[in-house]
Motif scaffolding. Structure first.
Motif, PDB file in Angstrom:
ATOM      1  N   ASN A  63       0.825  -1.212   0.000  1.00  0.00           N
ATOM      2  CA  ASN A  63       0.000   0.000   0.000  1.00  0.00           C
ATOM      3  C   ASN A  63       0.861   1.266   0.000  1.00  0.00           C
ATOM      4  O   ASN A  63       0.727   2.134  -0.858  1.00  0.00           O
ATOM      5  CB  ASN A  63      -0.910  -0.073   1.243  1.00  0.00           C
ATOM      6  N   ASN A 112      -5.834  -5.535   1.061  1.00  0.00           N
ATOM      7  CA  ASN A 112      -6.795  -4.444   1.264  1.00  0.00           C
ATOM      8  C   ASN A 112      -8.083  -4.726   0.509  1.00  0.00           C
ATOM      9  O   ASN A 112      -9.183  -4.481   1.012  1.00  0.00           O
ATOM     10  CB  ASN A 112      -6.239  -3.108   0.751  1.00  0.00           C
ATOM     11  N   ALA A 168     -10.251  -2.927   3.218  1.00  0.00           N
ATOM     12  CA  ALA A 168      -9.591  -2.251   4.329  1.00  0.00           C
ATOM     13  C   ALA A 168      -9.983  -0.784   4.434  1.00  0.00           C
ATOM     14  O   ALA A 168     -10.308  -0.140   3.439  1.00  0.00           O
ATOM     15  CB  ALA A 168      -8.072  -2.365   4.154  1.00  0.00           C
ATOM     16  N   THR A 203     -11.575   0.844   0.836  1.00  0.00           N
ATOM     17  CA  THR A 203     -10.928   0.343  -0.379  1.00  0.00           C
ATOM     18  C   THR A 203     -11.900   0.230  -1.552  1.00  0.00           C
ATOM     19  O   THR A 203     -11.582   0.601  -2.679  1.00  0.00           O
ATOM     20  CB  THR A 203     -10.278  -1.019  -0.105  1.00  0.00           C
TER      21      THR A 203
END
Lengths: 427, 507, 461
Positions: free
Chosen positions: B143, B172, B177, B188
């Motif tokens: 990320n 994610n 997430a 997300t």
């Protein structure tokens, strides 16, 4: 079979339990970034240690391999939200390996020679250095490189990592005191290191010049030996303890305001001298006092404040954090502040400056491929900054990145922060 | 060969007696050697882990759950993923996807063994379209690294879970997430426009579009957050946001918790939408301060960390409004971070808060309930009351602006009685969240951890449809079995998890 | 009333209150889809009744279409079967509204304008600025996924729909998501309902995040002589720190339609309109200081991009323009007997080669209008003079050109509104998609007996 107890600090339940295996350390770990293996991540290594400590798994080749591959750069400690003291854990794991595991013959011999027969003895270091100097200066090195014979033995890259031996060794300065120029603002004991005496004599001299120019009396205690960092990191605790005992004797702490070193790797170990002993041992108290008095030279000078007048150095400089300064000693700003203090110097941040360059003590020799991969990445980032100088704060990192600058022909100078300060000081 | 886990043998480690229990599935037989050989043929021997000492390291994630795979593989292409999935299907072995293993609900654990596909080596940016604010990444992309790469264009990837520096975008996507800044920018799913998938039969397909809107059902919307139970994600197209012109971070300090929680409710009610609005209670902030030195006052009862972003004019107006609300609710002080360094320090305090609690007690249980924001004050009072009743201090660090609570029950797992009470207290808190109109999980996912609690929210009919969707894609439960759906239908207890957390104790 | 219809109505009366069943032909005609009328209209008053109706249809193997005010039934393919229209307007209450939490739970049959009024009392709103706003229901808006002018600033429904309750094809009442702003508990099934056109079930209730009404509004309208300068202007705004709430790009003809909207035809066109030029309407919101910042900065950008003219609209003009832009699709869908509107989701959304679409229409001498939202879809509306075989032939050619255009732009296109006769020769959903099989799996899971709106959707769903 009753095994001899491992001397020094032994981690307890809470030290391991503090790891809540959240994984925040993974991407901070240079070896995890290289291989993406849990086994080569801090969390994975701790997990392996736990299994070994539980007696569920013996000390296997695989365990030794993964623990050996750790750079002990301690970037994971900076990333860890729980405050796991990984350095403590990995050094204990290595001490356990040293006790419980029989390495292959060649490795045993090499470790024995380096940790037990070479580093503790300045005279032997000097002898090796002279031989090396002969190789470098006689034309043999050029010949070897030119003929490609090194490549034949797969040594070409490794050979480039060899330190350049100084023309004059630093040993003759031991036992001397260098008075402050101008008003005396502090009195410090200088820790000269071991190999640095023959390969970084000039850096050591520069450090003394910078300290004295800034109002410090500098004592270079006689009888000081290697700090024991390499031995401690390798798990050879008895040697590290012996060296520490010697240095505790050699440095008269009450006589000085601080013990100052220009080697972040040494500083980090000196600041943890108490870890080599257990609270019950007689040396423990003295070791703790020594640890408390130790300062990295950048840290010390920043706290003291520069008093020497500086001339302009119109250079674009980037700074690579030395792992044992940033992660081991949590010193981030001091070297940057010193660099910014030099007029005309343009400090540009190096992306991923908090990642190890691959030097990591003897790592570039024991794990050359990984080390060179990390170096490649480092030089790539450093080139992108357009800096003329890569500054750092540890001799090991200097060696590594000087090799990098040569391999990748980046035309960048690699200098210690103190060397730049030295250049800037008006005589 | 399989590691001989010593059942419930007691081990004496450095003078302390602790109990070690094996992972839930260790009784299962190891994978057949044909499977291992097949995997090696597909990927090469170095990309397949099957020795027990290697598998041990994939039995955990960031949660208290455990589950050990029979093999761990590291494909580097979608084709390889598909081949692995096909092979597993032939041998009737489950497949589990995993990114960095930072999940907090056991989503990436092999609950019933099988082949674990670790996407960590599929970590490239395939395309970075700064002009049109899109990136196409492989699932193992970290990320934080995507944001770093996008920074050059003044862009960033918005979801920022606490684990953002290590967690992968594939993870994610699986868990949908969140993070502190989801208050303003969404989770997300709001940032994913297209996916490439490998179905349990090995078929490779694509859903969604670069644009985001496409003809037909919103399949990307279904797969994001499906916790790896419908398909494996092998490529992700995400939106990148432009960095705001102005950011201001405020720290509001309160002498009582009610003042802080009422402030949050009031900020929401006045319809000020901060980019983030986080709360730490006094007890937690003391633990954090001890470690981070972010400047949280040690004698306060709670602090709010509020971030406002956008046009300079918008931010200025909002800062004034937020300050006013804070002071009306008896904030002792409101500080505005003066520079980026101060701002980072405050955030470091927040982002490291969970870990900092790890320094206080050997184990903790992090809840993830969500409640209507108007009910934060009463919920915090109830949590405090529950803590007192069970004789626990329960820390609160949470995304107040979203109503996403993270009560943390600290306990020493070496004391079985304490553990049992911790679990009971946790269950009571979650039940209360649901009772006042909330949900079980705001961002951690259901995974193994909360599957038994699902009946608190969903009826048999709800499960019926969810199961039909599950079976439409993953009919034989070949992908990530044992997640989301309750195993003991309708019991609604966390009790079975009691075993899990005891197991999670490292020594 | 035919016998079949009587029978269905009579049997349906045995499962729900007879008052709620209407087999009258007038009523059935009102709910006709592309000329296919149901045999009976049922107007349930509760979700329990919806369950009964669906179970009834399932057991009798009858086909259902959930409807609101029927403004958008023209979207999609004519149903292969159609027996019962479920008139959802009987479910029309706000079920729960917590202004302090900015969350809302509303029955699917509630009128959008009424809902807006209720929210306005709390100084809040739902950012669904959709055509047919005054008449349509919230359920129909979601089921059709009709474009909202506010998408640039607030995102689309999938960004603020928190959960849903619905009756699926198995005849069970189910829910997904919740009423809290952040939630990952279970599959996000409610997202599938967006744009599903009634093929997955009957939506009974929808949960939304609401938003505060801004203090004030502003609008900049810029006139540009070329599409290139429009594109430059769009890029400049998107790279700026500004975050406009609406961003509409209007081709010269579309701009004229908007300019004429609600204005007396005899009166001169509004001052912001420049004949023959492309127009960009940028809407923004906030306090006076913020509006000033937007105004001056947007004006500067417009000048830099070579706008031939630009205007900052005052309060009332702003409102009128906003309404016209919102209702543009509505207006154009009634603009002639063969009105045809394409919705194109290209990437990037707007490029200078949209003029190729214009050329495509000209090739067949059909007048057209092009308009787009910066982040949302591009609309291409055709207004052939009359409806005959030749027109249909031309439209079919144009359709294949549009589908090609979309594919070249990494996107997809569909026909939103068109004469029923065109639907016999062109699949309004465009060429076959490679995720069709996955969509069929979803459909089968929701509606195993294929009761809901059979044949109306993509991939034969």
């Amino acid at each position: 079979m009753a095994l001899s107890p491992i001397p020094g600090l032994i981690p307890v339940y809470e030290d391991y339990a503090r790891c809540i295996h959240c994984g925040l350390c993974l991407n901070a770990c240079p070896t995890y970034r290289l291989w993406n293996l849990e086994a080569d991540s801090p969390r994975g290594r701790i997990h392996q240690m736990i299994h070994v400590e539980q007696g569920e798994v013996p000390v296997t080749d695989s365990f030794v391999d993964h623990i050996d591959k750790c750079l002990d750069c301690r970037a994971c400690e900076t990333a860890c939200p729980s405050g796991v003291e990984y350095g403590k854990l990995v050094e204990y794991a290595r001490a356990r390996i040293e006790r419980d595991y029989r390495r292959p013959l060649l490795s045993r011999v090499a470790r024995d020679v380096v940790y037990r027969r070479l580093l503790p003895y300045p005279k032997r270091i000097a002898t090796v250095a002279r031989l090396l100097r002969f190789y470098q200066r006689s034309g043999l090195q050029s010949l070897a490189r030119f003929t490609g014979i090194l490549k034949l033995f797969g040594l070409d890259k490794r050979e480039r990592l060899l330190p350049r031996v100084d023309s004059n060794f630093f040993y003759d300065r031991l036992g001397k005191t260098f008075p402050a120029t101008g008003e005396r603002r502090a009195r410090v004991a200088f820790f000269a290191g071991c190999v640095a005496n023959v390969t970084f004599a000039e850096l050591n001299a520069a450090t003394i010049r910078v300290l004295t120019a800034n109002g410090c009396d500098v004592v270079v205690p006689n009888g000081q030996l290697c700090c024991g960092a390499l031995a401690a990191h390798a798990g050879v605790r008895d040697v590290a303890r012996e060296l520490a005992r010697n240095n505790l004797r050699a440095f008269l702490l009450n006589d000085v305001d601080a013990v100052v070193t220009n080697a972040a790797g040494c500083g980090s170990t000196l600041k943890e001298y108490d870890h080599l002993f257990t609270p019950g041992e007689p040396e423990y108290g003295q070791a703790s006092a020594f640890a408390k008095k130790t300062r990295d030279v950048t840290e010390f000078l920043t706290a003291l404040g520069l008093s020497a007048l500086l001339k302009a150095l119109p250079l674009r400089v980037t700074y690579q954090d030395s792992c044992h300064l940033l992660h081991g000693q949590k010193v981030r700003e001091a070297p940057r502040k010193l660099l910014r203090a030099i007029p005309g110097l343009d400090l540009v941040e190096l992306p991923y400056s908090d990642l190890c360059c691959g030097s990591a003590g003897v790592y570039n020799v024991t794990q050359t491929d990984a080390s060179l991969e990390l170096l490649a990445e480092k030089m790539h980032c450093a080139s992108a900054t357009g800096a003329q100088v890569i500054a750092t704060s540890n001799p090991g990192c200097l060696l590594q990145m000087r090799a990098g600058a040569e391999i990748y022909q980046s035309n960048q100078q690699v200098l210690h922060v103190i060397e730049l300060l030295d250049q800037a000081i008006l005589n | 060969m399989h590691v001989d886990c010593k059942g419930d043998a007691s081990l004496t480690i450095v003078g302390k007696e602790v109990t070690y229990l094996p992972a839930e599935n260790t009784a299962r037989k190891p994978l057949h050697r044909d499977v291992i050989r097949g995997l090696q043929n597909i990927l090469g021997a170095s990309m397949v882990l099957h020795r027990p000492e290697d598998l041990l390291l994939y039995e955990y994630d960031g949660s208290v759950e455990k589950g050990r795979p029979g093999a761990v593989v590291f494909p580097t292409t979608t084709q390889e993923v598909s081949q692995v999935v096909r092979l597993a299907a032939q041998h009737d072995v489950p497949v589990i996807g995993r990114g960095a293993g930072t999940g907090l609900s056991g989503g990436a654990l092999a609950r019933t063994g099988g082949v674990m596909i670790v996407f960590a080596r599929m970590n490239r940016i395939l395309e970075l379209d700064l002009e049109n604010q899109r990136a196409v990444v492989q699932p193992g992309m970290v990320n934080y690294e995507l944001t770093r790469a996008a920074e050059a264009g003044g862009l960033y990837f918005a979801p920022d879970p606490s684990s953002w520096k290590s967690c992968t975008i594939g993870g994610n996507v699986s868990e949908n997430a969140g993070g502190p800044h989801t208050l303003a920018y969404g989770v997300t799913t709001n940032h994913v426009t297209a996916l490439e998938l490998v179905l349990p039969d090995g078929e490779i397909c694509r859903v969604g579009s670069r644009h985001g809107d496409s003809v037909g059902y919103d399949l990307a919307g279904l797969f994001v957050g499906s916790e790896g139970t419908l398909a494996l994600v092998t490529e992700i197209t995400v939106k990148l946001l432009r960095k705001p012109e102005n950011v201001k971070t405020l720290l509001a300090i309160f002498d009582d918790v009610d003042g802080a929680s009422e402030t949050v409710a009031e900020i929401t009610a006045r319809a000020i939408t901060p980019a983030a609005c986080e709360m730490l209670d006094g007890w937690t902030l003391r633990a954090v301060e001890d470690f981070i030195h972010a400047g949280f006052p040690l004698d306060s009862a709670a602090v709010l960390l509020i971030e406002l972003e956008g046009l300079a004019e918008v931010v200025a107006a909002q800062v004034a409004a937020v300050e006013e609300v804070c002071l009306e609710h008896h904030a002792r002080e409101v500080r505005v971070a003066r520079d980026e360094q101060e701002r980072e320090l405050l955030w470091r305090g927040r982002k490291n808060a969970f870990g900092a609690l790890g320094r206080i007690a050997p184990s903790n249980y992090v809840l993830d309930g969500v409640i209507p924001r108007s009910k934060i004050p009463q919920a915090l009072r109830r949590i405090r009351e529950i803590g007192e009743r069970y004789n626990f201090k329960i820390g609160n660090i949470f995304h107040a602006g979203d109503g996403n609570l993270h009560p943390i029950v600290l306990f020493d797992p070496r004391d079985a009685g304490q553990y049992q009470r911790a679990i009971e207290a946790s269950a009571e808190i979650i039940r209360y969240c649901v009772e006042i109109g909330g949900a079980l999980t705001g961002e951690h996912g259901v995974g193994m951890e909360k599957s038994e609690l699902m009946p608190l929210l969903f009826s048999d009919d709800d499960f019926g449809l969810m199961r039909r969707i599950h079976d439409a894609f993953n009919p034989r439960s070949a992908l990530n079995p044992g997640k989301i759906f309750p195993l003991n239908k309708g019991c609604g207890e966390i009790t079975p998890r009691a075993q899990a957390a005891v197991r999670a104790v490292p020594l | 009333m035919s016998t079949v219809a009587t029978n269905v109505a009579a049997r349906l009366e045995t499962v729900i209150d007879a008052e709620r069943v209407n087999g009258g032909s007038d009523s059935c005609t009102k709910f006709a889809v592309d000329g296919v009328a149901p045999s009976v209209v049922a107007r349930p008053a509760s979700s329990a009744e919806v369950v009964e109706i669906v179970r009834f249809a399932k057991s009798e193997k009858l086909a259902l279409i959930p409807c609101g005010i029927c403004t958008k039934l023209g979207i999609g393919i004519p149903p292969t079967r159609y027996d019962i229209a479920i008139d959802m307007t009987g479910l029309n209450q706000i079920a729960y509204y917590d202004p302090a939490d900015l969350t809302l739970s509303v029955d699917a049959g509630m009128n959008l304008a009424q809902l807006a009024e209720a929210l306005a009392q709390q100084k809040q709103f739902l950012p669904l600025a959709v055509p047919f706003f005054d008449e349509c229901t919230v359920g129909g808006t979601i089921a059709s996924n009709i474009g909202s002018a506010l998408q640039p600033g607030y995102g689309s429904a999938r960004d603020f729909l928190l959960g849903a309750e619905f009756v699926n094809g198995a005849g069970t009442f189910t829910k997904s998501g919740g009423r809290v702003v952040k939630n990952v508990t279970g599959y996000d099934l409610h997202k599938l309902l967006i744009g599903s056109l009634g093929t997955l079930g009957a939506i009974t209730r929808l949960n939304f995040r609401t938003f505060p009404l801004p203090e004030g509004y502003g609008h900049l309208v810029g006139a540009f002589s070329s599409v290139d300068s429009v594109e430059r202007f769009q890029a400049m705004v998107s790279k700026s720190p500004l975050a406009p709430s609406t961003f509409n790009i209007l081709g010269p003809e579309a701009a004229q339609t908007v300019a004429e909207f609600k204005d007396d035809r005899d009166s001169p066109l509004p001052s912001w309109f420049t004949r023959g030029e492309w127009h960009v309407c940028v809407g923004f919101e906030g306090t006076e200081t913020i509006l000033r910042r937007y105004s001056s900065e947007l004006a500067q950008y417009a000048q830099q991009c070579g706008a031939s003219n630009y205007h900052l609209l005052q309060e009332s003009d702003d409102k009128a323009l906003g309404g016209a832009l919102r209702e543009l699709l509505n207006l154009l869908s009634w603009s002639g007997p063969a009105a045809t509107i394409f919705k194109i989701n290209a990437f990037p959304g707007f490029t200078p080669d949209v003029i190729n679409l214009h050329a495509l229409a000209q090739q067949f001498s059909i007048s057209c209008r092009i308009f787009a939202s910066s982040s949302g879809p591009l609309y291409f509306a055709l207004q052939p003079g009359d409806l005959n075989d030749k027109t249909i032939g031309s439209l079919a050619h144009i359709a294949s050109g549009v589908f090609e255009y979309a594919a070249e732009h990494d996107g997809s296109a569909s026909i939103l509104f068109c004469p029923t006769s065109l639907k016999r020769v062109v699949n309004v959903w465009g060429p076959a998609r490679n995720d069709s099989a996955l969509m069929r799996r979803v459909k089968n899971a929701f509606d195993p007996e294929n009761c809901f709106a059979p044949g109306r959707f993509v991939a034969g769903i």
